[in-house]
Design a protein around this motif. Structure first.
Motif, short mmCIF file in Angstrom:
data_model
loop_
_atom_site.label_atom_id
_atom_site.label_comp_id
_atom_site.label_asym_id
_atom_site.label_seq_id
_atom_site.Cartn_x
_atom_site.Cartn_y
_atom_site.Cartn_z
N THR A 207 0.84 -1.19 0.00
CA THR A 207 0.00 0.00 0.00
C THR A 207 0.88 1.25 0.00
O THR A 207 1.86 1.33 0.73
N LEU A 208 0.50 2.22 -0.83
CA LEU A 208 1.21 3.49 -0.93
C LEU A 208 0.20 4.63 -0.87
O LEU A 208 -0.97 4.47 -1.23
N PRO A 209 0.63 5.81 -0.41
CA PRO A 209 -0.30 6.96 -0.35
C PRO A 209 -0.80 7.35 -1.74
O PRO A 209 -0.09 7.19 -2.74
N GLU A 210 -2.01 7.88 -1.78
CA GLU A 210 -2.60 8.22 -3.07
C GLU A 210 -1.83 9.32 -3.80
O GLU A 210 -1.89 9.44 -5.02
N ARG A 211 -1.05 10.13 -3.06
CA ARG A 211 -0.30 11.20 -3.70
C ARG A 211 0.78 10.67 -4.67
O ARG A 211 1.27 11.41 -5.52
N ASP A 212 1.13 9.38 -4.51
CA ASP A 212 2.19 8.81 -5.35
C ASP A 212 1.67 8.17 -6.63
O ASP A 212 2.45 7.62 -7.41
N ILE A 213 0.37 8.24 -6.87
CA ILE A 213 -0.21 7.51 -7.99
C ILE A 213 0.36 7.96 -9.34
O ILE A 213 0.55 7.16 -10.26
N ALA A 214 0.68 9.25 -9.46
CA ALA A 214 1.19 9.77 -10.73
C ALA A 214 2.60 9.27 -11.03
O ALA A 214 3.05 9.33 -12.19
N LYS A 215 3.31 8.78 -10.02
CA LYS A 215 4.69 8.34 -10.21
C LYS A 215 4.80 6.85 -10.54
O LYS A 215 5.88 6.36 -10.82
N LEU A 216 3.68 6.14 -10.48
CA LEU A 216 3.72 4.68 -10.59
C LEU A 216 3.25 4.20 -11.96
O LEU A 216 2.35 4.78 -12.56
N LYS A 217 3.87 3.11 -12.40
CA LYS A 217 3.41 2.44 -13.62
C LYS A 217 3.96 1.02 -13.61
O LYS A 217 4.99 0.73 -12.97
N PRO A 218 3.28 0.09 -14.29
CA PRO A 218 3.77 -1.29 -14.35
C PRO A 218 5.16 -1.36 -14.96
O PRO A 218 5.51 -0.60 -15.85
N GLY A 219 5.95 -2.31 -14.44
CA GLY A 219 7.31 -2.52 -14.94
C GLY A 219 8.38 -1.88 -14.10
O GLY A 219 9.57 -2.18 -14.28
N GLN A 220 8.01 -0.99 -13.16
CA GLN A 220 9.02 -0.36 -12.32
C GLN A 220 9.63 -1.39 -11.36
O GLN A 220 8.98 -2.34 -10.95
N ALA A 221 10.89 -1.16 -11.01
CA ALA A 221 11.59 -2.07 -10.11
C ALA A 221 11.10 -1.90 -8.68
O ALA A 221 10.87 -0.78 -8.23
N MET A 222 10.94 -3.03 -7.98
CA MET A 222 10.58 -3.01 -6.56
C MET A 222 11.56 -3.90 -5.81
O MET A 222 11.92 -4.98 -6.28
N GLN A 223 11.99 -3.43 -4.65
CA GLN A 223 12.83 -4.26 -3.79
C GLN A 223 12.12 -4.40 -2.45
O GLN A 223 11.53 -3.46 -1.94
N VAL A 224 12.15 -5.62 -1.90
CA VAL A 224 11.45 -5.90 -0.65
C VAL A 224 12.42 -6.51 0.35
O VAL A 224 13.38 -7.19 -0.02
N ALA A 225 12.14 -6.27 1.61
CA ALA A 225 12.92 -6.85 2.71
C ALA A 225 11.95 -7.50 3.68
O ALA A 225 10.83 -7.01 3.90
N VAL A 226 12.36 -8.63 4.26
CA VAL A 226 11.54 -9.36 5.23
C VAL A 226 12.34 -9.56 6.51
O VAL A 226 13.57 -9.60 6.49
N ASP A 227 11.63 -9.69 7.62
CA ASP A 227 12.30 -9.83 8.91
C ASP A 227 13.07 -11.14 9.02
O ASP A 227 14.03 -11.24 9.78
N ALA A 228 12.65 -12.16 8.28
CA ALA A 228 13.29 -13.46 8.39
C ALA A 228 14.73 -13.45 7.87
O ALA A 228 15.55 -14.28 8.29
N TYR A 229 15.03 -12.54 6.95
CA TYR A 229 16.38 -12.48 6.36
C TYR A 229 16.89 -11.04 6.44
O TYR A 229 16.89 -10.31 5.45
N PRO A 230 17.31 -10.61 7.64
CA PRO A 230 17.78 -9.23 7.80
C PRO A 230 19.00 -8.95 6.93
O PRO A 230 19.89 -9.78 6.81
N GLY A 231 19.02 -7.78 6.33
CA GLY A 231 20.14 -7.38 5.50
C GLY A 231 20.07 -7.88 4.08
O GLY A 231 20.92 -7.53 3.26
N ARG A 232 19.06 -8.69 3.75
CA ARG A 232 18.95 -9.22 2.39
C ARG A 232 17.77 -8.56 1.69
O ARG A 232 16.72 -8.32 2.29
N THR A 233 17.95 -8.29 0.39
CA THR A 233 16.92 -7.64 -0.41
C THR A 233 16.51 -8.55 -1.56
O THR A 233 17.35 -9.19 -2.18
N PHE A 234 15.20 -8.61 -1.81
CA PHE A 234 14.66 -9.40 -2.92
C PHE A 234 14.06 -8.42 -3.94
O PHE A 234 13.45 -7.42 -3.57
#
Length: 374
Positions: A207-234
């Motif tokens: 979920t992202l604030p509605e003010r960011d809608i103009a900056k988003l489009k399919p195909g953009q890169a996303m990186q996620v982090a989870v608590d199970a693997y600290p310091g690692r990015t997917f």
């Protein structure tokens, strides 16, 4: 008598004047000592860093959770008694593999009866077809024979389907969960037997604030982090944008597809996500430790003066932007090259005399970069 009084009075006046002079001298000495104490105020030792202006990768941050691209509860389509279980919890299975067999003896008996009737109906139809040209049978009798044969064929198709439904199969390849059925158990239509998850790829629903809608489009890169693997990015890519804004939270849902070839991620995990925007911008930034907070908002202490004896700290209210890699973007209040306090703020007040004990000149050019190509 009068002379004696005059002498006594004169002595008293001299004594009083002498006492007053002594008190005045003592007060002056005390004030001088206090003045010396006040002017000798020790400088507060601080560490500082330079405000740098560098290219800053613009990122949108949000939170969400992981969801399997395909995940179902394998259920029984028909009621029946479990006669065979051919899997174990946690098995990796292929599409079409039989998991559970229900008792299908009644349906098999019904199928055998219908096949015998089908043979008889087919022969009757063939005889009628030969008799019609000879006027030995009417067209009505031929139509009835044809209908009887087709009805039996329909019944055979129905019973065959029931037999197939009692062999509960894997709808798609994946990993099985915990088994919830036992051998000999009677299950009803719709009863969940085991979960099936395809975890080769996952959806990150963020979920992202509605003010960011103009900056988003399919195909953009996303990186996620989870608590199970600290310091690692997917890493993944934005695959879908929810076209509707949630009226309660004024947020929008962004979905990204995350490859999971190592099977480290699990559906339901909480994630912290960042979406990398394509165009970098130049921005002022300082170490995050330089930014403090008061009732008026964020602030920093800027160090003013060039002479060590005249260095002082000035409280500056600032507006902060995104934070990443230990640095915070400042949108106003300072300029490039300013020195800000990064350690020792708790002892400072506006205008306090300071002594610089260390200076950090690290800028975003030497800070870790975000990998936007993955």
């Amino acid at each position: 008598m009068n002379r004696t009084l005059k002498r006594w009075a004169g002595g008293t006046v001299l004594l009083a004047c002498g006492s007053a002079l002594s008190v005045t001298i003592l007060c002056a000495n005390s004030n001088i000592a206090q003045g010396e104490t006040q002017t000798v105020s020790p400088a507060i030792k601080v560490a500082v860093a330079m405000v740098s202006q560098d290219e800053q990768v613009d990122m949108l941050s949000g939170i969400g959770e992981l969801e399997a691209t395909r995940q179902v509860k394998v259920t029984a389509e028909l009621s029946g008694r479990v006669t065979a279980i051919s899997f174990r919890a946690g098995d990796v299975v292929k599409a079409g593999q039989v998991l559970v067999q229900l008792n299908d003896a009644p349906e098999r008996g019904e199928l055998a009866r219908l096949k015998a009737q089908s043979i008889n109906a087919k022969l009757r139809l063939q005889r009628t077809q030969h008799l019609v040209p000879q006027k030995a049978a009417t067209q009505e009798q031929l139509d009835q024979a044809q209908a009887d044969y087709q009805v039996i064929q329909g019944d055979i198709t129905r019973v065959t389907a029931q037999i197939d439904q009692k062999r509960i199969k894997v709808p798609f390849s994946g990993v099985l969960g915990v088994r919830t059925v036992n051998l000999g158990e009677f299950v009803h239509s719709g009863t969940a037997l085991v979960s099936l998850t395809d975890a080769d790829t996952l959806f990150a629903n963020v979920t992202l604030p509605e003010r960011d809608i103009a900056k988003l489009k399919p195909g953009q890169a996303m990186q996620v982090a989870v608590d199970a693997y600290p310091g690692r990015t997917f890493f993944g890519r934005v695959s879908a944008l929810e076209p509707r804004i949630d009226p309660g939270t004024r947020t929008m849902l962004v979905q990204a597809t995350i490859p999971n070839s190592e099977k480290l991620l699990t559906p339901g995990m909480y994630v912290k996500a960042s979406i990398v925007l394509p165009t970098p911008e130049r921005a002022l930034s300082v170490p995050e430790t330089a930014v403090s907070y008061n009732t008026y908002g964020d602030f920093v202490y800027a160090v003013e003066g060039n002479d060590e004896k005249t260095l002082s700290a000035r409280l500056v209210q600032v507006k902060t932007g995104q934070r990443s890699h230990g640095r915070a973007v400042l949108l106003d209040g300072v300029k490039a090259g300013d020195r800000v306090v990064t350690s020792g703020q708790l002892r400072l007040s506006n205008g306090a005399h300071v002594e610089i004990i260390s200076q950090d000149s690290v800028s975003l050019e030497t800070a870790p970069k975000t990998d936007v190509d993955k």
